[in-house]
Design a protein around this motif. Sequence first.
Motif, short mmCIF file in Angstrom:
data_model
loop_
_atom_site.label_atom_id
_atom_site.label_comp_id
_atom_site.label_asym_id
_atom_site.label_seq_id
_atom_site.Cartn_x
_atom_site.Cartn_y
_atom_site.Cartn_z
N MET A 100 106.34 36.31 13.08
CA MET A 100 106.18 35.09 13.90
C MET A 100 105.14 34.15 13.29
SD MET A 100 108.23 35.63 16.52
CE MET A 100 107.64 34.44 17.72
N GLY A 101 104.83 34.34 12.00
CA GLY A 101 103.67 33.69 11.40
C GLY A 101 103.74 32.20 11.19
N SER A 102 104.92 31.60 11.28
CA SER A 102 105.07 30.15 11.09
C SER A 102 106.31 29.71 11.86
CB SER A 102 105.23 29.82 9.60
OG SER A 102 106.45 30.36 9.09
N THR A 103 106.46 28.40 12.04
CA THR A 103 107.65 27.90 12.75
C THR A 103 108.92 28.23 11.96
OG1 THR A 103 107.28 25.72 11.75
CG2 THR A 103 106.44 26.07 13.99
N GLU A 104 108.80 28.26 10.62
CA GLU A 104 109.97 28.61 9.80
C GLU A 104 110.38 30.05 10.04
OE1 GLU A 104 113.01 27.39 7.84
OE2 GLU A 104 111.32 26.04 8.21
N ARG A 105 109.39 30.94 10.11
CA ARG A 105 109.72 32.35 10.36
C ARG A 105 110.24 32.55 11.78
NH1 ARG A 105 105.36 36.12 7.02
NH2 ARG A 105 106.16 35.53 4.96
N ILE A 106 109.72 31.78 12.72
CA ILE A 106 110.22 31.86 14.10
C ILE A 106 111.69 31.43 14.15
CG2 ILE A 106 110.01 30.86 16.41
CD1 ILE A 106 106.95 30.87 15.94
N LYS A 107 112.05 30.42 13.35
CA LYS A 107 113.46 30.00 13.28
C LYS A 107 114.32 31.11 12.68
CE LYS A 107 112.46 25.03 12.82
NZ LYS A 107 112.46 23.88 11.88
N ASN A 108 113.78 31.86 11.70
CA ASN A 108 114.52 32.99 11.13
C ASN A 108 114.72 34.09 12.17
OD1 ASN A 108 114.87 31.92 8.57
ND2 ASN A 108 113.02 32.86 7.73
N VAL A 109 113.67 34.33 12.98
CA VAL A 109 113.79 35.31 14.06
C VAL A 109 114.89 34.88 15.03
CG1 VAL A 109 112.64 36.29 16.10
CG2 VAL A 109 111.42 36.19 13.91
N ALA A 110 114.89 33.59 15.37
CA ALA A 110 115.92 33.07 16.28
C ALA A 110 117.32 33.26 15.71
CB ALA A 110 115.66 31.58 16.57
N ALA A 111 117.47 33.06 14.40
CA ALA A 111 118.78 33.24 13.76
C ALA A 111 119.22 34.70 13.85
CB ALA A 111 118.72 32.79 12.30
N ARG A 112 118.26 35.63 13.64
CA ARG A 112 118.58 37.05 13.70
C ARG A 112 118.96 37.46 15.13
NH1 ARG A 112 117.15 40.67 9.83
NH2 ARG A 112 115.55 39.25 9.03
N VAL A 113 118.17 37.01 16.10
CA VAL A 113 118.44 37.34 17.51
C VAL A 113 119.80 36.78 17.92
CG1 VAL A 113 117.69 36.93 19.88
CG2 VAL A 113 116.01 37.53 18.12
N ALA A 114 120.08 35.54 17.52
CA ALA A 114 121.35 34.90 17.88
C ALA A 114 122.53 35.68 17.29
CB ALA A 114 121.36 33.45 17.38
N MET A 121 112.38 28.11 22.49
CA MET A 121 112.81 26.77 22.03
C MET A 121 113.72 26.86 20.80
SD MET A 121 109.40 24.45 22.36
CE MET A 121 108.56 24.19 23.92
N ALA A 122 113.36 27.76 19.86
CA ALA A 122 114.17 27.91 18.65
C ALA A 122 115.57 28.40 18.98
CB ALA A 122 113.48 28.88 17.69
N LEU A 123 115.69 29.27 19.98
CA LEU A 123 117.01 29.74 20.41
C LEU A 123 117.77 28.66 21.17
CD1 LEU A 123 115.94 33.34 21.37
CD2 LEU A 123 117.77 32.79 19.74
N LEU A 124 117.06 27.93 22.02
CA LEU A 124 117.70 26.82 22.74
C LEU A 124 118.24 25.79 21.77
CD1 LEU A 124 115.09 26.41 25.62
CD2 LEU A 124 117.47 27.15 25.91
N ALA A 125 117.47 25.55 20.68
CA ALA A 125 117.90 24.58 19.67
C ALA A 125 119.17 25.04 18.95
CB ALA A 125 116.78 24.36 18.65
N ARG A 126 119.44 26.35 18.97
CA ARG A 126 120.65 26.89 18.37
C ARG A 126 121.79 26.98 19.39
NH1 ARG A 126 119.66 29.35 13.38
NH2 ARG A 126 121.72 30.35 13.53
N GLY A 127 121.55 26.46 20.58
CA GLY A 127 122.59 26.48 21.59
C GLY A 127 122.66 27.76 22.40
N LYS A 128 121.61 28.60 22.30
CA LYS A 128 121.57 29.85 23.04
C LYS A 128 120.82 29.66 24.36
CE LYS A 128 123.82 32.81 20.58
NZ LYS A 128 125.00 33.47 21.16
N ASP A 129 121.30 30.33 25.40
CA ASP A 129 120.63 30.28 26.70
C ASP A 129 119.51 31.33 26.68
OD1 ASP A 129 119.91 29.81 29.27
OD2 ASP A 129 121.79 30.48 30.18
#
Length: 399
Positions: free
Chosen positions: A13-27, A83-91
């Motif tokens: 979770m160390g940066s916004t870029e890594r948080i976006k990667n986490v969101a991609a994995r979770v999605a 927010m990163a998940l919402l931005a990907r269209g995930k609830d």
Amino acid sequence: MALIVHKYGGTSMGSTERIKNVAARVAKWHDAGHRIVVVPSAMSGETNRLIGLAKEIMSQPDPRELDMIASTGEQVSVGLLAMALLARGKDAVSYTGWQVGIKTDSAFTKARIQSIDDSRVRADLDAGKIVIITGFQGVDDEGNISTLGRGGSDTSAVAIAAALKADECLIYTDVDGVYTTDPRVVSEARRLSKITFEEMLELASLGSKVLQTRSVEFAGNYRVPTRVLSSLTDPLMSLEEEANSGTLISFEEESNMEQAVISGIAFHRDEAKITVLGVPDKPGVAFHILGPISEANIEVDMIIQNQSVDGKTDFTFTVSRNDYQRAMGVLEGVKEEIGASKILGDAKVSKVSAVGVGMRSHVGVASKMFRTLSEEGINIMMISTSEIKISVLIDEKYM
């Protein structure tokens, strides 16, 4: 489909870029039809920063207020990930520990989970949402925010997985599994595809930093299948490949592999040794020495009591280096009461431990370990053993 708990560490979770990667994995996991709960840590370095601020105000911060401060790091993480998940269209929806009813005792900075109310989380999962919950924290009976101690997000994740009866708890970190020892110290260390809960508990308690000890206790007590794997791989790698990567922490009876004698070697740099000299050798001496230490909420590890000489004995034990000065102060305060002639301390020691369930059926492990140390000219200060581990205390410079 399965109910899966994901836990992401501070590096993940160390940066916004890594948080976006986490969101991609979770999605990706959610797209495959799984119900997902995510427990992230604070962003890398954030908890240290917050504690540093507290210490600028108060050299020994009030524990209740320190928990109020330290708990905010995870709150930022869950909001950003939602927010990163919402931005990907995930609830997705984020909650603090107290919003979902993680009840703890009132031992601030070292609280223990007492119960978890899973009703709110289950309702969201049934509605198709991804639920994100702060790790590391809860609330006591008085409504005070409490934290579980460093590394407590692992404990939160496994406890939530246990409460939800999750199919698996995936612990994503900056390493790709559990190794025979720290690969940053020993380059020849090998990744284990599987390890028993019992071995993992010993390794965690003896200094392996892959998982927090209490999280392994939860996993074992509630039989939560747990896997340690890397969050730094391609977040869009195939689900099957990812699900079978890392290290699976299993139950010994479920493992049909040929068990190695030793699964891993752990070490702990943050040890300190205290010796209480010349105390009367009579019933209750250990209690009179360690009672005040326990009342100060200081954990004791290795213990040795010497043979009595002229009715006197020496008593040696180890504590965390962070508790060393406090423990010395406590003992100086009761020195006359316990009848000690002197109290000595050494904060430059380390503990090295060999761990493996194979010790139960193989002999000679201790003699080989002691011979190896002897040949290197390394003195053993203390020895501690169990069925599946041997620990030695040595000078820090030989660690």
